[in-house]
Enzyme design. Structure first.
Site, mmCIF file in Angstrom:
data_model
loop_
_atom_site.group_PDB
_atom_site.id
_atom_site.type_symbol
_atom_site.label_atom_id
_atom_site.label_comp_id
_atom_site.label_asym_id
_atom_site.label_seq_id
_atom_site.Cartn_x
_atom_site.Cartn_y
_atom_site.Cartn_z
ATOM 1 N N ARG A 36 0.816 -1.215 0.000
ATOM 2 C CA ARG A 36 0.000 0.000 0.000
ATOM 3 C C ARG A 36 0.851 1.267 0.000
ATOM 4 O O ARG A 36 0.420 2.303 -0.506
ATOM 5 C CB ARG A 36 -0.933 -0.013 1.214
ATOM 6 C CG ARG A 36 -1.983 -1.075 1.035
ATOM 7 C CD ARG A 36 -2.980 -1.108 2.139
ATOM 8 N NE ARG A 36 -4.168 -1.793 1.653
ATOM 9 C CZ ARG A 36 -5.234 -2.031 2.372
ATOM 10 N NH1 ARG A 36 -5.287 -1.622 3.612
ATOM 11 N NH2 ARG A 36 -6.264 -2.641 1.857
ATOM 12 N N GLY A 351 -8.905 -9.299 -1.434
ATOM 13 C CA GLY A 351 -7.716 -9.521 -0.625
ATOM 14 C C GLY A 351 -7.185 -10.936 -0.741
ATOM 15 O O GLY A 351 -5.977 -11.155 -0.929
HETATM 16 P P1 ADP Z 1 -11.624 -12.190 -1.637
HETATM 17 O O1 ADP Z 1 -10.961 -11.723 -0.374
HETATM 18 O O2 ADP Z 1 -10.617 -12.448 -2.732
HETATM 19 O O3 ADP Z 1 -12.756 -11.320 -2.069
HETATM 20 P P2 ADP Z 1 -13.333 -14.006 -0.195
HETATM 21 O O4 ADP Z 1 -12.939 -13.348 1.083
HETATM 22 O O5 ADP Z 1 -14.712 -13.820 -0.682
HETATM 23 O O6 ADP Z 1 -12.273 -13.647 -1.349
HETATM 24 O O7 ADP Z 1 -13.136 -15.582 -0.057
HETATM 25 C C1 ADP Z 1 -11.928 -16.181 0.325
HETATM 26 C C2 ADP Z 1 -12.169 -17.322 1.263
HETATM 27 O O8 ADP Z 1 -13.034 -18.280 0.695
HETATM 28 C C3 ADP Z 1 -10.893 -18.048 1.579
HETATM 29 O O9 ADP Z 1 -10.644 -17.926 2.966
HETATM 30 C C4 ADP Z 1 -11.186 -19.495 1.208
HETATM 31 O O10 ADP Z 1 -10.684 -20.424 2.160
HETATM 32 C C5 ADP Z 1 -12.684 -19.538 1.221
HETATM 33 N N1 ADP Z 1 -13.211 -20.624 0.385
HETATM 34 C C6 ADP Z 1 -13.228 -20.713 -0.946
HETATM 35 N N2 ADP Z 1 -13.779 -21.863 -1.350
HETATM 36 C C7 ADP Z 1 -14.117 -22.531 -0.239
HETATM 37 C C8 ADP Z 1 -14.752 -23.793 0.016
HETATM 38 N N3 ADP Z 1 -15.110 -24.594 -0.979
HETATM 39 N N4 ADP Z 1 -14.973 -24.132 1.298
HETATM 40 C C9 ADP Z 1 -14.603 -23.326 2.312
HETATM 41 N N5 ADP Z 1 -14.014 -22.139 2.142
HETATM 42 C C10 ADP Z 1 -13.775 -21.742 0.880
HETATM 43 MG MG MG Z 2 -11.482 -11.951 1.688
#
Ligand code: ADP
Ligand code: MG
Length: 402
Positions: A36, A351
């Site tokens: 950042r 993130g």
């Molecule tokens: P970002 O931060 O990129 O927007 P999110 O916070 O929405 O993404 O999602 C990330 C989380 O989703 C991770 O911690 C990952 O472990 C979880 N995740 C993804 N697929 C699964 C799954 N099938 N079962 C449990 N957790 C999942």
């Molecule tokens: Mg996230």
């Protein structure tokens, strides 16, 4: 239209730059990732080259209106000095008589970092009195804090009513530009790859994406609710049962709008989310009742990869599985490589998705990776961000004056 920093005369002026220096710190308050800080160096250096006086302001953590040393920006001041090869003055606060005095003694080319904006409750309350104090002695307000553009806080919104000139910095410009190129005026086919944990947190984004994209690919835990809505047994997988009907409606809407809609065809299932878990690969039709989906399977990686082949623009948010565990990271890692290999403009937000790109070592191969998780998501939802609206409104009010 927002005005940008290179469209106004900043030579020798006093600039107040709102940045996002909300960096991760370890228990000894060492910065563990200074992305950042590095992200706003172009804007700061541009101002220093113009011999401007540079005042930087940020929040860090959640001191909730209290002056708490554990939330001091002191570690940031040190790292920034190192990155700029230049002395950085750290103010004892962000407003008040002492700060005003330092502002007055600043020389051209000086860099002053104000203390945590959230030492004052007025920041998060969008308090005009606090904003007026912040803008004391300021010629030009520069917003380069995309990651907080979805918050109508005083240093983002209210200040634009007190600063003589309000513009966006280069980071903000890149964020807005790449988002425009991916969602507003994309080269087609435009493909969205959406994953992550909860369907509820990204429902608005899915709805808006359906209006814009040619193909929608859903993986991660988010796909579970869709699979269940289609009548499949997903065992103990993470599902939002309250959104089963909504998921069904989304699938119908995709068909009606002729948006090609992709879900996993096979998955990695586990008896629990743990590094010692039993795992196996199975078609989505054969998920054992007491197992859970933890990742997309190899056939799905091939399918999603083929769907991405002819894409000219790809927007990606959300990992394909619980990639924090090595056993469930293959799907996400494989998709990072698939997306990186395309000839498309590739825009990534979120993130955890950002972490996945780094873990796969492919970060550099993406066209743009957004620095704002929440702000990026709100853009995907089709929302107008308060931070951007404030700059637009200032430009509208002053369209003749400058
Ligand atoms: P970002 O931060 O990129 O927007 P999110 O916070 O929405 O993404 O999602 C990330 C989380 O989703 C991770 O911690 C990952 O472990 C979880 N995740 C993804 N697929 C699964 C799954 N099938 N079962 C449990 N957790 C999942
Ligand atoms: Mg996230």
């Amino acid at each position: 239209m927002v005005k940008f920093i290179d469209e106004v005369d900043i030579k020798g002026k006093t600039l107040f730059i709102r940045v996002d220096f909300n960096v991760p710190l370890d228990q000894n308050r060492n910065i563990t990732d200074d992305t950042r800080i590095r992200a706003v160096l172009p804007t700061i250096n541009f101002c220093l080259e113009a011999n401007a006086k540079v005042i930087l302001a940020s929040h860090l953590g959640r001191p909730n209106g209290n002056h708490m040393d554990e939330f001091s920006l002191a570690p940031v001041a040190r790292r920034l000095a190192y990155r700029l090869h230049k002395k950085v003055i750290l103010a004892p606060d962000c407003i008040g008589p002492e700060v005003d005095k330092i502002k007055k003694t600043m020389k051209k080319g000086d860099v002053l970092l104000l203390e945590n904006l959230r030492y004052h409750a007025g920041e998060q309350k969008n308090d005009p009195d606090f904003a007026r104090e912040l803008m004391k002695g300021v010629d030009i307000y520069v917003d380069d804090a995309f990651a907080v553009a979805h918050r109508a806080h005083a240093s983002v919104e209210a200040v634009t009513h007190f600063a003589p000139i309000c513009v966006a910095g280069f980071l903000m410009r890149d964020e807005v530009l790449y988002f425009h190129r991916s969602m507003e005026d994309p080269a087609r086919p435009l493909v969205a790859l959406i994953g992550g944990a909860k369907i509820s947190s990204k429902l608005g984004a899915l709805l808006n994406l359906l209006k814009k994209v040619d193909k929608l690919i859903v993986g991660g835990a988010m796909a579970n609710t869709f699979l269940k809505a289609m009548g499949l047994d997903v065992g103990k997988s993470l599902v939002d049962d309250s959104l089963l009907k909504t998921a069904k409606d989304l699938i119908k809407m995709a068909l009606k709008k002729k948006v090609k809609f992709y879900l996993p065809v096979d998955v990695v299932v586990a008896d629990r989310l743990d590094k010692r878990a039993e795992t196996k690969i199975t078609p989505v039709q054969e998920i054992p009742a007491d197992w859970m989906i933890a990742d997309i399977g190899p056939a799905t990686v091939t399918l999603f990869g083929e769907a991405l082949q002819n894409a000219k623009t790809i927007i990606w948010n959300g990992p394909m599985g619980a990639f924090e565990y090595d056993a469930f990271s293959r799907g996400t890692m494989a998709m990072v490589h698939k997306v990186a290999e395309t000839y498309a403009l590739t825009i990534v937000g979120g993130g955890d998705t950002d972490v996945a790109l780094h873990k796969a070592g492919e970060f550099q191969k993406f066209s743009y990776v957004s620095t704002g998780g929440g702000a990026f998501l709100e853009l995907m939802e089709g929302k107008k961000l308060p931070g951007i609206a404030a700059l637009e409104n200032w430009a509208k009010r002053n369209s003749n004056a400058h």
